[in-house]
Design a protein around this motif. Structure first.
Motif, PDB file in Angstrom:
ATOM      1  N   GLY A  15       0.788  -1.218   0.000  1.00  0.00           N
ATOM      2  CA  GLY A  15       0.000   0.000   0.000  1.00  0.00           C
ATOM      3  C   GLY A  15       0.819   1.266   0.000  1.00  0.00           C
ATOM      4  N   THR A  16       2.133   1.154  -0.172  1.00  0.00           N
ATOM      5  CA  THR A  16       2.985   2.340  -0.254  1.00  0.00           C
ATOM      6  C   THR A  16       2.533   3.231  -1.398  1.00  0.00           C
ATOM      7  OG1 THR A  16       4.857   1.045   0.563  1.00  0.00           O
ATOM      8  CG2 THR A  16       5.366   3.136  -0.491  1.00  0.00           C
ATOM      9  N   SER A  17       2.558   4.536  -1.198  1.00  0.00           N
ATOM     10  CA  SER A  17       2.277   5.467  -2.288  1.00  0.00           C
ATOM     11  C   SER A  17       3.096   5.073  -3.516  1.00  0.00           C
ATOM     12  CB  SER A  17       2.638   6.892  -1.871  1.00  0.00           C
ATOM     13  OG  SER A  17       2.780   7.733  -2.994  1.00  0.00           O
ATOM     14  N   VAL A  18       2.437   4.996  -4.678  1.00  0.00           N
ATOM     15  CA  VAL A  18       3.129   4.493  -5.860  1.00  0.00           C
ATOM     16  C   VAL A  18       4.291   5.387  -6.265  1.00  0.00           C
ATOM     17  CG1 VAL A  18       1.167   3.207  -6.749  1.00  0.00           C
ATOM     18  CG2 VAL A  18       1.431   5.612  -7.370  1.00  0.00           C
ATOM     19  N   TYR A  19       4.212   6.677  -5.947  1.00  0.00           N
ATOM     20  CA  TYR A  19       5.307   7.576  -6.303  1.00  0.00           C
ATOM     21  C   TYR A  19       6.517   7.344  -5.400  1.00  0.00           C
ATOM     22  CZ  TYR A  19       1.366   9.560  -8.729  1.00  0.00           C
ATOM     23  OH  TYR A  19       0.267   9.702  -9.530  1.00  0.00           O
ATOM     24  N   LYS A  20       6.248   7.086  -4.105  1.00  0.00           N
ATOM     25  CA  LYS A  20       7.335   6.693  -3.212  1.00  0.00           C
ATOM     26  C   LYS A  20       7.880   5.327  -3.610  1.00  0.00           C
ATOM     27  CE  LYS A  20       5.812   9.250   0.905  1.00  0.00           C
ATOM     28  NZ  LYS A  20       5.366   9.117   2.329  1.00  0.00           N
ATOM     29  N   ALA A  21       6.977   4.429  -4.009  1.00  0.00           N
ATOM     30  CA  ALA A  21       7.399   3.084  -4.391  1.00  0.00           C
ATOM     31  C   ALA A  21       8.274   3.103  -5.633  1.00  0.00           C
ATOM     32  CB  ALA A  21       6.177   2.198  -4.615  1.00  0.00           C
ATOM     33  N   MET A  22       7.953   3.963  -6.602  1.00  0.00           N
ATOM     34  CA  MET A  22       8.790   4.066  -7.804  1.00  0.00           C
ATOM     35  C   MET A  22      10.221   4.434  -7.424  1.00  0.00           C
ATOM     36  SD  MET A  22       7.649   3.409 -10.900  1.00  0.00           S
ATOM     37  CE  MET A  22       8.628   4.451 -11.984  1.00  0.00           C
ATOM     38  N   TRP A  23      10.336   5.420  -6.543  1.00  0.00           N
ATOM     39  CA  TRP A  23      11.673   5.842  -6.121  1.00  0.00           C
ATOM     40  C   TRP A  23      12.377   4.749  -5.324  1.00  0.00           C
ATOM     41  CZ3 TRP A  23      14.890   9.565  -7.463  1.00  0.00           C
ATOM     42  CH2 TRP A  23      15.986   9.836  -6.650  1.00  0.00           C
ATOM     43  N   ARG A  24      11.635   4.119  -4.404  1.00  0.00           N
ATOM     44  CA  ARG A  24      12.233   3.067  -3.578  1.00  0.00           C
ATOM     45  C   ARG A  24      12.685   1.887  -4.420  1.00  0.00           C
ATOM     46  NH1 ARG A  24       7.994   0.214  -0.077  1.00  0.00           N
ATOM     47  NH2 ARG A  24       7.692  -0.838  -2.081  1.00  0.00           N
ATOM     48  N   GLU A  25      11.833   1.427  -5.332  1.00  0.00           N
ATOM     49  CA  GLU A  25      12.188   0.283  -6.164  1.00  0.00           C
ATOM     50  C   GLU A  25      13.340   0.614  -7.114  1.00  0.00           C
ATOM     51  OE1 GLU A  25      10.494  -0.841  -3.996  1.00  0.00           O
ATOM     52  OE2 GLU A  25       8.433  -1.015  -4.660  1.00  0.00           O
ATOM     53  N   ALA A  26      13.366   1.852  -7.615  1.00  0.00           N
ATOM     54  CA  ALA A  26      14.485   2.253  -8.467  1.00  0.00           C
ATOM     55  C   ALA A  26      15.792   2.269  -7.685  1.00  0.00           C
ATOM     56  CB  ALA A  26      14.212   3.639  -9.060  1.00  0.00           C
ATOM     57  N   LYS A  27      15.693   2.492  -6.379  1.00  0.00           N
ATOM     58  CA  LYS A  27      16.875   2.520  -5.523  1.00  0.00           C
ATOM     59  C   LYS A  27      17.297   1.125  -5.077  1.00  0.00           C
ATOM     60  CE  LYS A  27      18.500   4.383  -1.088  1.00  0.00           C
ATOM     61  NZ  LYS A  27      18.131   5.203   0.098  1.00  0.00           N
ATOM     62  N   GLU A  28      16.331   0.273  -4.743  1.00  0.00           N
ATOM     63  CA  GLU A  28      16.644  -1.004  -4.113  1.00  0.00           C
ATOM     64  C   GLU A  28      16.695  -2.181  -5.086  1.00  0.00           C
ATOM     65  OE1 GLU A  28      14.172  -1.818  -0.772  1.00  0.00           O
ATOM     66  OE2 GLU A  28      14.470   0.143   0.157  1.00  0.00           O
ATOM     67  N   CYS A  29      16.043  -2.059  -6.225  1.00  0.00           N
ATOM     68  CA  CYS A  29      15.933  -3.201  -7.143  1.00  0.00           C
ATOM     69  C   CYS A  29      16.786  -2.958  -8.391  1.00  0.00           C
ATOM     70  CB  CYS A  29      14.473  -3.429  -7.523  1.00  0.00           C
ATOM     71  SG  CYS A  29      13.390  -3.698  -6.100  1.00  0.00           S
ATOM     72  N   ILE A  30      18.073  -3.153  -8.257  1.00  0.00           N
ATOM     73  CA  ILE A  30      19.007  -2.855  -9.344  1.00  0.00           C
ATOM     74  C   ILE A  30      19.324  -4.099 -10.163  1.00  0.00           C
ATOM     75  CG2 ILE A  30      21.227  -1.846  -9.940  1.00  0.00           C
ATOM     76  CD1 ILE A  30      19.294   0.074  -8.564  1.00  0.00           C
ATOM     77  N   TYR A  31      19.628  -5.198  -9.495  1.00  0.00           N
ATOM     78  CA  TYR A  31      19.932  -6.456 -10.170  1.00  0.00           C
ATOM     79  C   TYR A  31      19.520  -7.594  -9.248  1.00  0.00           C
ATOM     80  CZ  TYR A  31      24.025  -6.354  -7.106  1.00  0.00           C
ATOM     81  OH  TYR A  31      24.859  -6.300  -6.001  1.00  0.00           O
TER      82      TYR A  31
END
Length: 384
Positions: free
Chosen positions: A348-364
């Motif tokens: 349920g994280t805000s999708v805009y926060k989630a975009m930033w978080r996933e771009a930061k944490e999900c690299i490879y």
């Protein structure tokens, strides 16, 4: 983080950072697909052409109202205010047209009606209007549903292993780099995927959604790829005629701006459905269809859930039963949650926060070191 799953126990303190989120269970589930299906009321699988068309009519009516307001009232505004009014129109119209895209997506899954020819006709018209090659996407997207979570055979947003990362990736792993990456992804990601298979699976030669003889398609599918291309050319020619008659600025304002919003949402929605620190990916030694289908996550877009016909918050159910119409997906999702248990993922994280978080944490992705029992299970990492 809002996602369910088992909290893995780190084998050593050294690796504790890799286990900072609850992960989806990756072992074979204690249920099978037929048990999940039995939990869903039978009427949820019934498709109604009339009801499906009602959503098309509703969306196009709202889109027409927005067009009418923009065409008749924005030109009356003071010049400076029009610079604010146009982006507002693009945002609202783009959201509504994303809903139209979702309905065409349902046609590609044969979830619109009981008639394949009707689904394909409606899907071809609606997707062509949005410059999407309908049959081309239908077949590649179908392969995505058949191979979700597979590092070798999935079709879209296939994560790279660390060894496959580009040399410049580490220089983008910072706030300015993420802003640049997300900007390019949201503005150019969709056309780059269609034209050059960017973020798609690896093929032994160049893959393009507009190429009937590309490696994505079989010989039996090539004629329909030509039909998709013809649909795109017809709409492109129509836009050219409008530009000649009304000017390029008119086309960009009324059509181009909303289309950019549609494309951005398509990429965002797809990315967030399949990218999350808790989601596993599998190589061929571990992958199976059910575990792959469960390796996706439902998100909350607020009021846009309804505007997007719940493709956002019922995606797990959609991957399990893709021919189910969207207007039954919420009821089905509620029914399957007790069966799936920890295998059901919602964030349920805000999708805009989630975009930033996933771009930061999900690299490879990489398997856990020292865990020989799950060598074929890969998890997202962000440290080079």
């Amino acid at each position: 983080m809002g996602a369910g799953g088992n909290m893995s126990i780190p084998p050593s303190a050294k690796k504790s950072e890799a286990y900072s989120v609850k992960r989806v269970p990756y072992s074979e589930p204690p249920f099978i697909l037929s048990q999940i299906k039995k939990a869903i009321p039978p009427h949820c699988f019934q498709r109604s052409a009339l009801r499906s068309f009602s959503f098309v009519v509703y969306d196009l009516t709202i889109a027409s109202i927005f067009y009418y307001i923009a065409a008749n009232y924005i030109p009356l505004l003071p010049h400076t205010l029009s610079y604010l009014a146009w982006p507002i129109y693009w945002a609202f119209q783009g959201c509504v047209l994303t809903g139209v895209w979702v309905i065409a997506h349902e046609c590609g899954h044969h979830a619109f009606s009981d008639y394949q020819w009707l689904d394909d006709t409606v899907g071809l018209v609606l997707h062509s209007f949005l410059l999407v090659p309908y049959f081309s996407w239908k077949y590649s997207h179908g392969r995505h549903h058949s191979n979700t979570g597979s590092l070798e055979r999935d079709e879209v947003f296939v994560p790279k292993k660390r060894s496959g990362m580009h040399w410049y990736s580490k220089y983008l792993n910072n706030p300015p780099g993420r802003v640049l990456t997300l900007t390019i992804t949201l503005t150019l990601g969709w056309p780059l995927y269609l034209a050059f298979n960017v973020s798609g699976r690896r093929y032994d030669r160049f893959a393009c959604h507009f190429d009937p003889y590309g490696p994505i398609y079989t010989d039996r599918q090539r004629l329909q790829i030509y039909i998709s291309d013809a649909g795109i050319l017809a709409v492109t020619y129509g836009l050219y005629c409008l530009a000649v008659a009304k000017g390029l600025a008119w086309v960009l304002c009324f059509y181009g701006g909303p289309l950019l919003v549609v494309n951005a949402f398509l990429v965002m929605i797809t990315y967030l459905q399949h990218t999350h620190p808790s989601l596993p990916h599998y190589d061929s030694s571990e992958w199976d269809w059910l575990r792959g289908a469960l390796a996706t996550v439902d998100r909350d877009y607020g009021i846009l859930n309804k505007v997007f016909h719940n493709i956002t918050d019922t995606h797990v159910a959609h991957h399990l039963f893709s021919t189910m119409p969207h207007y039954h997906a919420m009821e089905a999702t509620k029914a399957i949650k007790p069966i799936l248990g920890e295998y059901y993922q919602f964030d349920g994280t805000s999708v805009y926060k989630a975009m930033w978080r996933e771009a930061k944490e999900c690299i490879y992705v990489e398997p856990d070191e020292g865990d020989q029992s799950s060598k074929g299970v890969f998890w997202y990492r962000n440290k080079f």
